[in-house]
Design a protein around this motif. Structure first.
Motif, PDB file in Angstrom:
ATOM      1  N   THR A 266      10.870 -43.768 -15.069  1.00 22.15           N
ATOM      2  CA  THR A 266      11.668 -44.442 -13.888  1.00 22.15           C
ATOM      3  C   THR A 266      13.304 -44.904 -14.497  1.00 22.15           C
ATOM      4  O   THR A 266      14.300 -44.601 -13.917  1.00 22.15           O
ATOM      5  N   GLY A 267      13.251 -45.446 -15.532  1.00 19.82           N
ATOM      6  CA  GLY A 267      14.404 -45.915 -16.152  1.00 19.82           C
ATOM      7  C   GLY A 267      15.505 -44.874 -16.380  1.00 19.82           C
ATOM      8  O   GLY A 267      16.633 -44.901 -15.875  1.00 19.82           O
ATOM      9  N   PRO A 268      15.094 -43.669 -17.059  1.00 16.95           N
ATOM     10  CA  PRO A 268      15.904 -42.655 -17.273  1.00 16.95           C
ATOM     11  C   PRO A 268      16.313 -41.979 -15.519  1.00 16.95           C
ATOM     12  O   PRO A 268      17.587 -41.566 -15.818  1.00 16.95           O
ATOM     13  N   TYR A 285      17.228 -40.308 -25.465  1.00 19.64           N
ATOM     14  CA  TYR A 285      16.280 -40.117 -26.559  1.00 19.64           C
ATOM     15  C   TYR A 285      15.017 -39.593 -26.208  1.00 19.64           C
ATOM     16  O   TYR A 285      14.370 -40.647 -25.516  1.00 19.64           O
ATOM     17  N   SER A 286      14.402 -38.581 -26.481  1.00 14.91           N
ATOM     18  CA  SER A 286      13.302 -38.256 -26.182  1.00 14.91           C
ATOM     19  C   SER A 286      12.251 -37.829 -27.422  1.00 14.91           C
ATOM     20  O   SER A 286      12.597 -38.424 -28.223  1.00 14.91           O
ATOM     21  N   SER A 287      11.123 -37.201 -27.227  1.00 19.48           N
ATOM     22  CA  SER A 287      10.357 -37.124 -28.110  1.00 19.48           C
ATOM     23  C   SER A 287       9.644 -35.696 -28.472  1.00 19.48           C
ATOM     24  O   SER A 287       9.467 -35.022 -27.105  1.00 19.48           O
ATOM     25  N   GLU A 288       9.129 -35.292 -29.405  1.00 18.79           N
ATOM     26  CA  GLU A 288       8.510 -33.976 -29.385  1.00 18.79           C
ATOM     27  C   GLU A 288       7.136 -34.137 -28.757  1.00 18.79           C
ATOM     28  O   GLU A 288       6.561 -33.063 -28.766  1.00 18.79           O
ATOM     29  N   TYR A 289       6.654 -35.298 -28.324  1.00 14.41           N
ATOM     30  CA  TYR A 289       5.451 -35.265 -27.749  1.00 14.41           C
ATOM     31  C   TYR A 289       5.458 -34.743 -26.408  1.00 14.41           C
ATOM     32  O   TYR A 289       4.283 -34.403 -25.743  1.00 14.41           O
ATOM     33  N   VAL A 290       6.617 -34.354 -25.856  1.00 13.16           N
ATOM     34  CA  VAL A 290       6.663 -33.344 -24.456  1.00 13.16           C
ATOM     35  C   VAL A 290       6.027 -32.420 -24.690  1.00 13.16           C
ATOM     36  O   VAL A 290       5.838 -31.257 -23.858  1.00 13.16           O
ATOM     37  N   ALA A 319       8.720 -36.641 -17.929  1.00 13.25           N
ATOM     38  CA  ALA A 319       9.251 -36.749 -16.694  1.00 13.25           C
ATOM     39  C   ALA A 319      10.647 -37.345 -16.872  1.00 13.25           C
ATOM     40  O   ALA A 319      11.711 -37.004 -16.033  1.00 13.25           O
ATOM     41  N   GLY A 320      10.685 -38.175 -17.904  1.00 11.88           N
ATOM     42  CA  GLY A 320      12.260 -38.857 -18.052  1.00 11.88           C
ATOM     43  C   GLY A 320      13.150 -37.376 -18.433  1.00 11.88           C
ATOM     44  O   GLY A 320      14.305 -37.642 -18.040  1.00 11.88           O
ATOM     45  N   ARG A 329      26.650 -34.859 -16.884  1.00 17.82           N
ATOM     46  CA  ARG A 329      27.134 -35.107 -18.329  1.00 17.82           C
ATOM     47  C   ARG A 329      26.104 -35.769 -19.200  1.00 17.82           C
ATOM     48  O   ARG A 329      25.738 -37.060 -19.089  1.00 17.82           O
ATOM     49  N   HIS A 330      25.239 -34.989 -19.956  1.00 16.55           N
ATOM     50  CA  HIS A 330      24.065 -35.521 -20.621  1.00 16.55           C
ATOM     51  C   HIS A 330      24.037 -35.067 -21.758  1.00 16.55           C
ATOM     52  O   HIS A 330      24.146 -33.717 -21.984  1.00 16.55           O
ATOM     53  N   TYR A 331      23.539 -35.839 -23.083  1.00 14.04           N
ATOM     54  CA  TYR A 331      22.851 -35.213 -24.114  1.00 14.04           C
ATOM     55  C   TYR A 331      21.462 -35.735 -24.088  1.00 14.04           C
ATOM     56  O   TYR A 331      21.429 -37.268 -24.259  1.00 14.04           O
ATOM     57  N   LEU A 332      20.499 -35.010 -24.196  1.00 11.72           N
ATOM     58  CA  LEU A 332      19.363 -35.428 -24.334  1.00 11.72           C
ATOM     59  C   LEU A 332      18.729 -35.073 -25.813  1.00 11.72           C
ATOM     60  O   LEU A 332      18.623 -33.549 -26.030  1.00 11.72           O
TER      61      LEU A 332
END
Length: 474
Positions: A266-268, A285-290, A319-320, A329-332
């Protein structure tokens, strides 16, 4: 079909002149005044206009400005001619720099935020039109400059004594560095976490928010629609979202599931919507857990691999990711096994080594450590190099290692033998946790990610063991 316009730079950074492809015949003329695809192709920023205004000037000699609005403008003429003048009113080395140009309907100018804009009408019935990327807001104050300022020394073709000038513009102040417009700010979301603290060290002037207040940190809940609506998002050029729910096992509980989805999805999604509305760059900032960890160890997970999350935490992070991808304009930055200030695996192993404990650590999960300093360095690189927006894998470099191998490296650097760390499997470890009545989330066995995409931008990851030596020494 109209051809591409051309672009000319000026002495004021970001202020550019665009020569439009105007087609004339005995009926009049046609031009593509703003065509996004073509404008981007010649190098204009994708500034996202939200409003189009027209200023009609009945008489030759009308002179307007110098106004320094806090938004970008794309100006052109529908009819007539003007003498345009621009003054850099931004903080920095080019403060006070000027540029002038006579314009007709075949010329346009892109004016970046903080550059003072003015013009003098050279023909009766001149229609001056402009696109802006923010809506006008009541009560917004911004610098203005006297048309006859001696430092700007603008050579108006029609003497100002003969010009038609509003009373307000006749009383504008002279050039004063103390009124220079500051650049838009940076906001760190999740400022109290280990990554948030590392980002603050690199951005000491950034505004900081988190769910709870702290020294210099304001409370902001991204699930609170009223609080979000009241926040001044238009003041920011960059938002760094370090907020996350990272209790992987607790996310499997009823309460944890709700909290994980609120923070990680929800936040992202809220920030992505705000990024579209306010044109700021969103770094998330995300995770390899995806991923489910079934990719080959070499090259590891790639940025375009289909999402395949296993547990609740992983699903909320995925989901994020999908939501952030909708921000223009994004860097994930997908990362793994983050180590920074606060409790983490390396600190735990160091403590066990110092206490004489000989732990058993899983040896079938393989990946790379990511020190928060490396994440910060990668973030700075992407922003400063203006790398293409999108998703990038980021971790420290070197060979992929198991958790046991990392623990052994910590033990060796703590004066203990690597043999003091025994191995076990994830399945065996999970059995022990579940036997205690505690939740246990599934883990990807391969957390190694390919770093080729960010390497292609000129970023070289530091070897994880080199970073580990420095971390332990500090």
């Amino acid at each position: 079909m109209a051809s591409l316009p051309s672009l000319e730079t000026t002495a004021i950074p970001g202020l550019v002149v665009v020569r439009l492809d105007r087609r004339d015949d005995d009926r009049g003329f046609f031009k593509e005044n703003w065509q996004r695809e073509k404008m981007l192709a010649i190098g204009l920023p994708d500034f996202g206009p939200v409003q189009n205004n027209v200023s009609f000037n009945g008489d030759r000699g009308v002179t307007r400005g110098i106004h320094t609005e806090p938004w970008d403008k794309f100006i052109s003429l529908a009819t007539g001619r003007i003498f345009g003048a621009w003054v850099d009113m931004r903080q920095g080395e080019t403060f006070g720099a000027t540029f002038t140009l006579e314009m007709d309907t075949a010329v346009a100018v892109f004016v970046p935020r903080g550059v003072g804009n003015s013009y003098q009408v050279l023909e009766d019935a001149t229609a001056y039109t402009y696109l802006v990327n923010e809506h006008w807001r009541p009560g917004v104050a911004y610098p203005a400059l006297a048309l006859d300022d001696p430092n700007a020394a603008i050579a108006w073709p029609i003497p100002l004594t003969e010009a038609i000038i509003s009373e307000k513009d006749q009383n504008n102040p002279t050039l004063d560095p103390s009124t220079a417009m500051a650049p838009k700010k940076t906001l760190i979301v999740g400022a109290l976490g280990q990554l948030g603290r590392a980002l603050h060290a690199a951005h000491p002037d950034a505004d900081r928010v988190d769910l709870f207040t702290g020294e210099g940190v304001t409370a902001l809940d991204l699930t609170d629609s009223e609080a979000v609506a009241a926040w001044p998002w238009h003041e920011y050029a960059v938002v760094l979202n370090a907020a996350a729910y990272t209790a992987v096992d607790a996310a499997e509980t009823t309460e944890g599931r709700v909290a994980a989805w609120a923070a990680n999805a929800t936040g992202p999604a809220t920030l992505a919507r705000l990024a579209r509305e306010h044109a700021f760059t969103l770094v998330h900032y995300s995770s390899e857990y995806v991923f489910d960890g079934t990719a080959a160890l070499d090259p590891g997970h790639t940025e375009d691999e289909p999402l395949s999350p296993l547990g609740v935490y992983a699903q909320s992070k995925a989901a994020g990711d999908l939501a952030v991808g909708l921000a223009p304009r994004h860097y994930l930055l997908r990362t793994s096994w983050v180590i920074g200030e606060g409790n983490n695996f390396v600190r735990t192993m160091r403590g066990l080594a110092e206490k004489g404990v000989s732990p058993s650590v899983v040896d079938d999960q393989v990946g790379r450590l990511t020190f928060t300093g490396e994440l910060v360095r990668a973030t700075q690189h992407l922003l400063e190099s203006a790398a293409a927006f999108g998703t990038y894998n980021v971790s420290n470099g070197g060979a992929a290692m198991s958790w046991r191998e990392i623990a052994q490296a910590v033990f060796e650097r703590s004066g203990r033998s690597a043999d003091d760390v025994s191995g076990t499997t994830t399945a065996t470890y999970a059995e022990g946790v579940l036997a205690q009545g505690k939740p246990f989330a599934p883990r990807p066995l391969n957390s190694a990610m390919s770093l080729e995409k960010i390497r292609a931008t000129g970023f070289e990851a530091e070897d994880a063991l080199v970073a580990l030596d420095r971390y332990l020494a500090d």
